[in-house]
Scaffold this motif. Structure first.
Motif, PDB file in Angstrom:
ATOM      1  N   THR A  60      36.514  32.031  44.295  1.00 25.41           N
ATOM      2  CA  THR A  60      36.993  30.806  45.063  1.00 25.41           C
ATOM      3  C   THR A  60      36.777  30.938  46.589  1.00 25.41           C
ATOM      4  N   ASP A  61      35.955  31.919  46.986  1.00 24.59           N
ATOM      5  CA  ASP A  61      35.538  32.116  48.371  1.00 24.59           C
ATOM      6  C   ASP A  61      36.757  32.253  49.410  1.00 24.59           C
ATOM      7  N   GLY A  62      37.737  33.213  48.690  1.00 23.16           N
ATOM      8  CA  GLY A  62      39.059  33.537  49.446  1.00 23.16           C
ATOM      9  C   GLY A  62      40.286  32.568  49.401  1.00 23.16           C
ATOM     10  N   LEU A  63      39.922  31.290  48.755  1.00 24.21           N
ATOM     11  CA  LEU A  63      41.028  30.102  48.633  1.00 24.21           C
ATOM     12  C   LEU A  63      41.991  30.559  47.874  1.00 24.21           C
ATOM     13  N   LEU A  64      41.825  31.404  47.040  1.00 21.63           N
ATOM     14  CA  LEU A  64      42.976  31.654  45.967  1.00 21.63           C
ATOM     15  C   LEU A  64      43.090  33.534  45.600  1.00 21.63           C
ATOM     16  N   HIS A  65      44.393  33.761  45.763  1.00 26.20           N
ATOM     17  CA  HIS A  65      44.661  35.222  45.535  1.00 26.20           C
ATOM     18  C   HIS A  65      45.632  35.165  44.202  1.00 26.20           C
ATOM     19  N   ILE A  66      45.626  36.148  43.280  1.00 29.12           N
ATOM     20  CA  ILE A  66      46.184  36.452  42.220  1.00 29.12           C
ATOM     21  C   ILE A  66      47.308  37.772  42.716  1.00 29.12           C
ATOM     22  N   THR A  67      48.668  37.557  42.498  1.00 31.48           N
ATOM     23  CA  THR A  67      49.400  38.527  42.375  1.00 31.48           C
ATOM     24  C   THR A  67      49.131  39.554  41.503  1.00 31.48           C
ATOM     25  N   ARG A  68      48.846  40.808  41.566  1.00 31.09           N
ATOM     26  CA  ARG A  68      48.600  41.901  40.723  1.00 31.09           C
ATOM     27  C   ARG A  68      49.881  42.325  40.175  1.00 31.09           C
ATOM     28  N   THR A  69      49.668  42.690  38.714  1.00 34.26           N
ATOM     29  CA  THR A  69      50.729  43.269  38.003  1.00 34.26           C
ATOM     30  C   THR A  69      50.640  44.728  38.192  1.00 34.26           C
ATOM     31  N   ARG A  70      51.726  45.543  38.684  1.00 31.39           N
ATOM     32  CA  ARG A  70      51.693  46.816  38.864  1.00 31.39           C
ATOM     33  C   ARG A  70      51.748  47.586  37.758  1.00 31.39           C
ATOM     34  N   GLY A  71      52.626  47.268  36.867  1.00 29.97           N
ATOM     35  CA  GLY A  71      53.014  48.120  35.783  1.00 29.97           C
ATOM     36  C   GLY A  71      54.010  47.092  34.864  1.00 29.97           C
ATOM     37  N   ALA A  72      53.889  47.250  33.516  1.00 28.16           N
ATOM     38  CA  ALA A  72      54.790  46.396  32.647  1.00 28.16           C
ATOM     39  C   ALA A  72      55.178  47.830  31.548  1.00 28.16           C
ATOM     40  N   VAL A  73      56.354  47.351  31.026  1.00 27.06           N
ATOM     41  CA  VAL A  73      56.945  48.309  30.092  1.00 27.06           C
ATOM     42  C   VAL A  73      57.873  47.646  29.089  1.00 27.06           C
ATOM     43  N   ALA A  74      57.539  47.868  27.818  1.00 24.12           N
ATOM     44  CA  ALA A  74      58.532  47.413  26.762  1.00 24.12           C
ATOM     45  C   ALA A  74      59.150  48.413  25.625  1.00 24.12           C
ATOM     46  N   ALA A  75      60.427  48.401  25.827  1.00 26.57           N
ATOM     47  CA  ALA A  75      61.164  49.723  24.890  1.00 26.57           C
ATOM     48  C   ALA A  75      61.193  48.979  23.481  1.00 26.57           C
ATOM     49  N   GLY A  76      60.251  48.675  23.023  1.00 21.93           N
ATOM     50  CA  GLY A  76      60.398  48.516  21.505  1.00 21.93           C
ATOM     51  C   GLY A  76      60.865  46.916  21.177  1.00 21.93           C
TER      52      GLY A  76
END
Length: 501
Positions: free
Chosen positions: A288-304
């Motif tokens: 998008t030529d710098g018009l859009l940024h996506i917030t990155r997911t650093r980590g995710a966890v699910a305990a079952g």
């Protein structure tokens, strides 16, 4: 016959006990809250494909709905894009109703009893939110979460804009972002071997072979029914279950309560796909030529279980330079900027350019006012966008292939080549949602769109946007169709067509 107390009365009684200083403001706010919710409900009744509405008859005096049982429901003309709570009364066979819960009860259509109760909660919670409303200082907030806490009224078009069943008054005051609390998240220890983890789970949330999972205190008390082994202070955002850590990332917690439309959990599938989605989102945003940024997911966890899961992602503030502000689109009204037609046109141009470019690539954003944020320059000009929470994207493999973009291993529900599904996802969230909510009315939305569309590349997607009815989620129909899964849709009058009004 004894009638059970209404949600309005129940909240008034609780408020007198836990926060008596808000009681007068709450009582004063009830008429406006009823009008706000009734306006949203009348929008749904006037425009959605409800099976028990057989005909709609517009006239000089407003709009009359003919119902399948022979009754008539009459109200003002319904601008589907207005955010003003202007509907104070509608008439059912001549009887006036200003309370949306009472109206839905009297309509007595299938599943209306549950929906009526939700509407009552929405009115009462909205009056409570407004009673605690803080006067905005002239200076713009410096912290990202302060923008989110300016939004008191919730979803601009959903009748359940503030429905929080299962939350006491004390809990709404303790957890609702509009009340500006600091929320103490419970840190639940879980053996690492029992957890599904993607991305980088931070070292400060690990100890001796265990992971510490941040849990919303409502979830800990009502669902897990236990406390953690530590606490983490955070500031709640508009989504309620997502909170900002002080000067750090945002944490999305599991919160198994019905908010607005549905119970939102963090599924095991979404945890498993979070890292892939994050990489994919960043890759397509780069086009998008710098018009859009996506917030990155650093980590995710699910305990079952979806009941015990969490996602850590970047703060949108990471994509603002010194002097810039990152503002959720839903909070733009608190800046006053949308009142300028020139500013609204610039923002509309930015949003449509990005949204249509990604759609052409094969990525349809769920770009409503909560997921979509705009970066404002020091002078308040919209310069680029930030998007968060990729879980509701729709992705078209054929479009991706045409542009040489590889399709990653995404959940099956996200992948489709159905043009209608892809366009509905973007147009329903961005145009009928974020842009309409920012414009505040059909005429203002039309003016903003007209100033922009002639400059956009002529594509089949643009032709659909300008020439066909505008899709929007049928929010009232969905609440009255509990046995129907997935989204249902309404075709709204296209604001660019002369016959729309």
């Amino acid at each position: 016959m004894h009638r059970p107390p209404t949600a309005e009365a129940e909240i008034a009684d609780e408020l007198a006990s836990v926060r008596p200083g808000l009681a007068a403001g709450y009582a004063e706010g009830l008429p406006g809250a009823r009008a706000a919710v009734l306006t949203r409900l009348w929008r749904g009744l006037a425009h959605e494909p409800l099976p028990w509405v057989t005909r709609r008859e517009p006239g000089r005096e407003g709009l009359t709905l003919r119902l399948a049982d022979g009754r008539r429901l009459h109200g003002p003309r319904a601008d589907p894009y207005t955010t003003a709570g202007h509907v104070t009364t509608v008439r059912l066979d001549g009887a006036a109703y200003g309370d949306p819960a009472r109206l839905m009860t009297e309509l007595a259509v299938p599943h209306s009893a549950v929906f009526a109760a939700e509407l009552g909660h929405s009115v009462a919670s909205l009056a409570l939110s407004r009673a605690g409303r803080h006067r905005h200082p002239e200076e713009w907030p410096a912290r990202d979460w302060e923008w989110e806490q300016r939004v008191t009224d919730g979803h601009p078009f959903h009748p359940n804009c503030r429905s929080r069943p299962g939350f006491s008054v004390a809990e709404q005051l303790a957890y609702g972002p509009e009340h500006r609390p600091v929320v103490e998240l419970e840190l639940m220890p879980v053996p690492a071997g029992e957890c599904l983890v993607t991305g980088e789970w931070p070292r400060w949330l690990r100890e001796a072979g265990r992971l510490l999972v941040p849990v919303h205190p409502w979830q800990a008390a009502h669902v897990l029914k236990r406390t953690g082994e530590g606490r983490l202070a955070a500031h709640p955002l508009m989504a309620l279950r997502t909170l900002a850590l002080p000067d750090g990332p945002h944490v999305k917690t599991a919160l198994s309560a019905r908010l607005t439309s549905s119970v939102r959990d963090i599924s095991l599938g979404s945890v498993a796909a979070s890292a892939v989605l994050s990489d994919f989102g960043e890759a397509v945003a780069a086009r998008t030529d710098g018009l859009l940024h996506i917030t990155r997911t650093r980590g995710a966890v699910a305990a079952g279980s979806p009941d015990l899961a969490a996602v850590l992602r970047e703060s949108p503030r990471a994509y603002a330079a010194d002097g810039e502000r990152v503002v959720p689109v839903a909070a733009l009204a608190t800046t006053g900027l949308p009142r300028s037609p020139a500013w609204l046109s610039r923002f509309t141009a930015l949003a449509l350019t990005v949204g249509l470019r990604l759609l052409e690539l094969g990525v349809a954003l769920e770009a409503h006012g909560q997921n979509l944020l705009v970066v404002l320059s020091e002078d308040g000009d919209p310069v680029r966008l930030v998007y968060r929470d990729l879980a509701d994207l729709r992705v078209g493999p054929a479009r991706l292939a045409r542009h040489g973009v590889p399709l990653p291993a995404l959940p099956e529900r996200m992948v489709t080549d159905d043009e209608r599904v892809l366009r509905r996802k973007l147009f329903g969230s961005l145009v009928a949602g974020a842009l309409a909510g920012t414009a505040g009315s059909g005429p203002a939305l039309r003016a903003a769109l007209e100033s922009v569309v002639r400059e956009l590349p002529r594509t089949p997607d643009l032709a659909a946007l300008t020439g066909e009815p505008l899709p929007a989620k049928a929010l009232t129909l969905m609440r009255l169709s509990p046995r129907t899964s997935g989204d249902q849709w309404a075709d709204l009058p296209n604001p660019l067509r002369d016959d729309a009004w």
